[in-house]
Every structure is written in C-alpha cells, then in structure tokens.
Scaffold this motif. Structure first.
Motif, PDB file in Angstrom:
ATOM      1  N   LEU A  99       4.306  13.278  -6.546  1.00 38.89           N
ATOM      2  CA  LEU A  99       3.137  13.311  -5.670  1.00 38.89           C
ATOM      3  C   LEU A  99       1.896  12.693  -6.317  1.00 38.89           C
ATOM      4  O   LEU A  99       1.179  11.922  -5.665  1.00 38.89           O
ATOM      5  CB  LEU A  99       2.848  14.753  -5.232  1.00 38.89           C
ATOM      6  N   PRO A 100       1.589  12.967  -7.599  1.00 35.33           N
ATOM      7  CA  PRO A 100       0.404  12.331  -8.199  1.00 35.33           C
ATOM      8  C   PRO A 100       0.493  10.803  -8.191  1.00 35.33           C
ATOM      9  O   PRO A 100      -0.535  10.120  -8.014  1.00 35.33           O
ATOM     10  CB  PRO A 100       0.392  12.878  -9.633  1.00 35.33           C
ATOM     11  N   HIS A 101       1.687  10.271  -8.374  1.00 39.80           N
ATOM     12  CA  HIS A 101       1.850   8.816  -8.385  1.00 39.80           C
ATOM     13  C   HIS A 101       1.718   8.242  -6.971  1.00 39.80           C
ATOM     14  O   HIS A 101       1.172   7.148  -6.786  1.00 39.80           O
ATOM     15  CB  HIS A 101       3.200   8.455  -9.004  1.00 39.80           C
ATOM     16  N   LEU A 102       2.203   8.983  -5.977  1.00 39.74           N
ATOM     17  CA  LEU A 102       2.009   8.555  -4.591  1.00 39.74           C
ATOM     18  C   LEU A 102       0.525   8.546  -4.252  1.00 39.74           C
ATOM     19  O   LEU A 102       0.036   7.629  -3.582  1.00 39.74           O
ATOM     20  CB  LEU A 102       2.778   9.487  -3.645  1.00 39.74           C
ATOM     21  N   ALA A 103      -0.183   9.556  -4.733  1.00 41.52           N
ATOM     22  CA  ALA A 103      -1.635   9.606  -4.517  1.00 41.52           C
ATOM     23  C   ALA A 103      -2.334   8.441  -5.220  1.00 41.52           C
ATOM     24  O   ALA A 103      -3.283   7.854  -4.670  1.00 41.52           O
ATOM     25  CB  ALA A 103      -2.187  10.943  -5.020  1.00 41.52           C
ATOM     26  N   ASP A 104      -1.870   8.093  -6.426  1.00 40.18           N
ATOM     27  CA  ASP A 104      -2.430   6.927  -7.129  1.00 40.18           C
ATOM     28  C   ASP A 104      -2.231   5.657  -6.308  1.00 40.18           C
ATOM     29  O   ASP A 104      -3.144   4.820  -6.205  1.00 40.18           O
ATOM     30  CB  ASP A 104      -1.752   6.756  -8.491  1.00 40.18           C
ATOM     31  N   LEU A 105      -1.038   5.521  -5.734  1.00 39.55           N
ATOM     32  CA  LEU A 105      -0.737   4.333  -4.932  1.00 39.55           C
ATOM     33  C   LEU A 105      -1.638   4.275  -3.709  1.00 39.55           C
ATOM     34  O   LEU A 105      -2.143   3.206  -3.338  1.00 39.55           O
ATOM     35  CB  LEU A 105       0.734   4.340  -4.519  1.00 39.55           C
ATOM     36  N   THR A 109      -4.532   1.338  -2.639  1.00 37.25           N
ATOM     37  CA  THR A 109      -4.288   0.512  -1.451  1.00 37.25           C
ATOM     38  C   THR A 109      -5.028   0.966  -0.202  1.00 37.25           C
ATOM     39  O   THR A 109      -5.368   0.157   0.655  1.00 37.25           O
ATOM     40  CB  THR A 109      -2.791   0.489  -1.133  1.00 37.25           C
ATOM     41  N   HIS A 110      -5.217   2.280  -0.052  1.00 40.92           N
ATOM     42  CA  HIS A 110      -5.776   2.879   1.162  1.00 40.92           C
ATOM     43  C   HIS A 110      -4.944   2.540   2.388  1.00 40.92           C
ATOM     44  O   HIS A 110      -5.429   2.603   3.524  1.00 40.92           O
ATOM     45  CB  HIS A 110      -7.233   2.476   1.376  1.00 40.92           C
ATOM     46  N   GLU A 111      -3.676   2.184   2.164  1.00 35.84           N
ATOM     47  CA  GLU A 111      -2.718   1.983   3.248  1.00 35.84           C
ATOM     48  C   GLU A 111      -1.754   3.175   3.265  1.00 35.84           C
ATOM     49  O   GLU A 111      -1.761   4.012   2.364  1.00 35.84           O
ATOM     50  CB  GLU A 111      -1.935   0.673   3.038  1.00 35.84           C
ATOM     51  N   THR A 112      -0.908   3.227   4.297  1.00 35.65           N
ATOM     52  CA  THR A 112       0.098   4.286   4.365  1.00 35.65           C
ATOM     53  C   THR A 112       1.130   4.081   3.270  1.00 35.65           C
ATOM     54  O   THR A 112       1.652   2.974   3.097  1.00 35.65           O
ATOM     55  CB  THR A 112       0.787   4.291   5.740  1.00 35.65           C
ATOM     56  N   VAL A 113       1.416   5.136   2.518  1.00 29.53           N
ATOM     57  CA  VAL A 113       2.376   5.037   1.410  1.00 29.53           C
ATOM     58  C   VAL A 113       3.478   6.070   1.598  1.00 29.53           C
ATOM     59  O   VAL A 113       3.258   7.152   2.158  1.00 29.53           O
ATOM     60  CB  VAL A 113       1.679   5.230   0.041  1.00 29.53           C
ATOM     61  N   HIS A 114       4.670   5.722   1.127  1.00 26.83           N
ATOM     62  CA  HIS A 114       5.842   6.571   1.290  1.00 26.83           C
ATOM     63  C   HIS A 114       6.555   6.793  -0.037  1.00 26.83           C
ATOM     64  O   HIS A 114       6.541   5.923  -0.911  1.00 26.83           O
ATOM     65  CB  HIS A 114       6.872   5.934   2.238  1.00 26.83           C
ATOM     66  N   LEU A 115       7.229   7.935  -0.111  1.00 27.52           N
ATOM     67  CA  LEU A 115       8.204   8.212  -1.161  1.00 27.52           C
ATOM     68  C   LEU A 115       9.500   8.566  -0.455  1.00 27.52           C
ATOM     69  O   LEU A 115       9.518   9.438   0.424  1.00 27.52           O
ATOM     70  CB  LEU A 115       7.754   9.371  -2.045  1.00 27.52           C
ATOM     71  N   ALA A 116      10.590   7.883  -0.799  1.00 25.56           N
ATOM     72  CA  ALA A 116      11.864   8.101  -0.117  1.00 25.56           C
ATOM     73  C   ALA A 116      13.005   8.137  -1.116  1.00 25.56           C
ATOM     74  O   ALA A 116      12.917   7.580  -2.212  1.00 25.56           O
ATOM     75  CB  ALA A 116      12.109   6.991   0.910  1.00 25.56           C
ATOM     76  N   LEU A 244       2.142  -1.618  -6.750  1.00 22.48           N
ATOM     77  CA  LEU A 244       3.409  -0.898  -6.584  1.00 22.48           C
ATOM     78  C   LEU A 244       4.218  -0.891  -7.872  1.00 22.48           C
ATOM     79  O   LEU A 244       4.752   0.149  -8.277  1.00 22.48           O
ATOM     80  CB  LEU A 244       4.233  -1.557  -5.470  1.00 22.48           C
ATOM     81  N   ARG A 245       4.314  -2.030  -8.505  1.00 24.10           N
ATOM     82  CA  ARG A 245       5.099  -2.120  -9.745  1.00 24.10           C
ATOM     83  C   ARG A 245       4.503  -1.199 -10.816  1.00 24.10           C
ATOM     84  O   ARG A 245       5.237  -0.510 -11.528  1.00 24.10           O
ATOM     85  CB  ARG A 245       5.114  -3.561 -10.253  1.00 24.10           C
ATOM     86  N   ARG A 246       3.186  -1.206 -10.927  1.00 28.79           N
ATOM     87  CA  ARG A 246       2.526  -0.411 -11.956  1.00 28.79           C
ATOM     88  C   ARG A 246       2.733   1.090 -11.704  1.00 28.79           C
ATOM     89  O   ARG A 246       3.088   1.845 -12.616  1.00 28.79           O
ATOM     90  CB  ARG A 246       1.032  -0.744 -11.984  1.00 28.79           C
ATOM     91  N   VAL A 247       2.562   1.514 -10.464  1.00 26.08           N
ATOM     92  CA  VAL A 247       2.721   2.931 -10.138  1.00 26.08           C
ATOM     93  C   VAL A 247       4.187   3.348 -10.270  1.00 26.08           C
ATOM     94  O   VAL A 247       4.489   4.431 -10.792  1.00 26.08           O
ATOM     95  CB  VAL A 247       2.200   3.220  -8.716  1.00 26.08           C
ATOM     96  N   ALA A 248       5.105   2.500  -9.832  1.00 26.93           N
ATOM     97  CA  ALA A 248       6.530   2.831  -9.937  1.00 26.93           C
ATOM     98  C   ALA A 248       6.960   2.944 -11.399  1.00 26.93           C
ATOM     99  O   ALA A 248       7.794   3.795 -11.745  1.00 26.93           O
ATOM    100  CB  ALA A 248       7.367   1.780  -9.223  1.00 26.93           C
ATOM    101  N   TYR A 249       6.392   2.110 -12.259  1.00 30.19           N
ATOM    102  CA  TYR A 249       6.716   2.180 -13.680  1.00 30.19           C
ATOM    103  C   TYR A 249       6.273   3.525 -14.255  1.00 30.19           C
ATOM    104  O   TYR A 249       7.034   4.192 -14.981  1.00 30.19           O
ATOM    105  CB  TYR A 249       6.040   1.028 -14.421  1.00 30.19           C
ATOM    106  N   GLU A 250       5.055   3.937 -13.937  1.00 23.43           N
ATOM    107  CA  GLU A 250       4.551   5.217 -14.431  1.00 23.43           C
ATOM    108  C   GLU A 250       5.341   6.382 -13.833  1.00 23.43           C
ATOM    109  O   GLU A 250       5.603   7.379 -14.505  1.00 23.43           O
ATOM    110  CB  GLU A 250       3.061   5.359 -14.115  1.00 23.43           C
TER     111      GLU A 250
END
Length: 274
Positions: A99-105, A109-116, A244-250
């Motif tokens: 969740l913290p990484h989704l919030a970072d994303l 971006t301030h766009e809709t973001v998903h975790l799946a 996206l790449r940066r947040v996914a890496y973290e």
C-alpha cells in the motif's frame, strides 16, 4: 432415477427460494451497481416483495453486510473484510505491504493506480486509488478480469508461460476492437514485455481506457504482483513508465525483505546495538 438436487437460486422463483437465497440475491444486486439503491428498486430487480426485501436488508445491516444511506442501501464494510480473504493470506499481505508503494505511485502521477495479482488466468485487483480525473473503468477492489486484455495481466502473464498458454487455450475473446485476439500477436506482445519489462493496455479491456503496467518482482526474480497507472485513452502512458519502474523496484525490495525476515530463524537480525 430422478435427480433429488434442489433447484439453484438462479433458476428458482422467489417463492421457491430460501431466506438465504433471497439475501444473497439482494447482495448480488447491490454488488452490480456503484451507487446506493432504494428498497423499492431492489425489490423490483430481485422479484421480492418490498416487505421481504426490507426485512432481509435489516438483517444484513445488523451484520454489517449492507449499510443504509438515508433510505437507500449499499454493500457494507464487513463484506470488504471477507472479500480480502477470498484469495488467501498472500494477497492480503501483499495488499498491506505494498500500500505505501501504491500511494507513492499515486503521488507521482495523480492518476488512477492499481495493484493486482494473478489468479489462474485472471487478475484480481487487490487495491486501487482513484486519480483526480474520473475515468470509467471495470476495475474494482476484489474484482476479477481476464488477464490477457489488461496491462497488469499482461505484465504478469509475460513471466508465467503456463498461465499465458492456458489463457490462449481458453480463447482471447475480443472485449473491444483493440483487444489482441490472435495467439501469435499475443505471444509476440508477451515477448516484448519480458524484454522491456513494461506492459500497455491500449483500450483492450474497455473503450476509452488505457494503462501502463509493470510487474513487482519478488524472490527468485518472479513477479508476485503488478502495478499500473490508468487514465483516458488519450493520456501519454509511456510518460509514466519511469515512475512505475522506480516504484515497482522499491516494492519488490520490500517484498523480498519481508520474505527474508519471515524465513530467518527467531532472533536473527534483531541483535541490539552494543
């Protein structure tokens, strides 16, 4: 010998249904709509009498399975708690851990973001944060979608050969005119995703919706989830690839660290400083 099986609720009239059948019918109707619904409308849609619908809604409300908003009803928070456990503790832990990484994303971006996550040949949305711009999307927390037509799904199928072939065997049904339905073209797309590490949904799941997604790599270099940024089909999806790449890496580092910590013998890694 005639079958003794009881008729299913889908084929039974309201008179033949048990109270449980009727209550579940009400919940299903509420789940199909994103707004509150009044008791009269629910009764009409389910074929129940208004008095029966009202009585059952009261029981569901007392158990936190529905909530009353004025004179209307919506699904309750208890159902969400139950739903997060449908796909097992792993999905729930990922939801909480990432969740913290989704919030970072979202902040980037301030766009809709998903975790799946991938479940058989479908993806399950385990978390979502709505962006500033309203975008019509079939994604909801807990909802399933065919993986082959979504950005997060393709990001995960690209690294799971068996699941990808199973999806192809089931048939790549065209949900829109842009859906990749040719097996050869779909396999080529998955090869590109493996090489570049990024997937796109170009109005393939729903018209007017586009997204960009990346896998979150866990132990052994295998994806455990995927993150995506979604918006209207005219947004520049590639612009969000670096974030996206940066947040996914973290996020991947967090998953690997959590896995290592849970596998460590009791007491290791917790020695106090001298």
């Amino acid at each position: 010998m005639p079958s003794s099986a009881a008729p299913t609720s889908a084929s039974s009239s309201p008179e033949q249904q048990t109270a449980v059948d009727k209550a579940l019918t009400l919940l299903k109707q509420l789940a199909e709509h994103d707004r509150e619904i009044g008791v009269s409308e629910l009764a009409r849609r389910t074929g129940l009498t208004k008095s029966t619908a009202f009585r059952l809604l009261g029981i569901l409300q007392r158990n936190d399975l529905v909530e009353r908003v004025g004179s209307d009803y919506r699904l309750g928070t208890r159902l969400f708690d139950i739903g997060t456990r449908v796909y097992g503790p792993t999905s729930l832990l990922l939801r909480e851990r990432l969740l913290p990484h989704l919030a970072d994303l979202y902040e980037l971006t301030h766009e809709t973001v998903h975790l799946a996550v991938l479940h058989d040949t479908d993806i399950v949305y385990v978390n979502k944060i709505h962006g500033h711009r309203a975008t019509r999307s079939p994604s909801r927390i807990g909802a399933r979608m065919p993986a082959y037509c979504t950005g997060v799904g393709k990001a995960l199928l690209a690294f799971d050969h068996d699941a990808a072939e199973a999806a192809i065997a089931l048939g790549l049904t065209g949900r829109t005119e842009y859906t990749l339905t040719d097996p050869g073209a779909f396999r080529a797309e998955l090869r590109r995703i493996r090489q570049e590490g990024i997937a796109y949904d170009r109005q393939e799941a729903a018209l007017g919706l586009a997204c960009v997604a990346v896998p979150v790599m866990g132990p052994g270099g295998r994806p455990v989830a995927a993150l995506s940024v979604a918006s209207g089909h005219r947004f520049d999806a590639a612009r969000f690839a670096p974030a996206l790449r940066r947040v996914a890496y973290e996020a991947g580092r967090a998953v690997i660290a959590a896995k290592a910590q849970s596998a460590a013998p009791s007491g290791l890694g917790s020695t106090p400083a001298a």
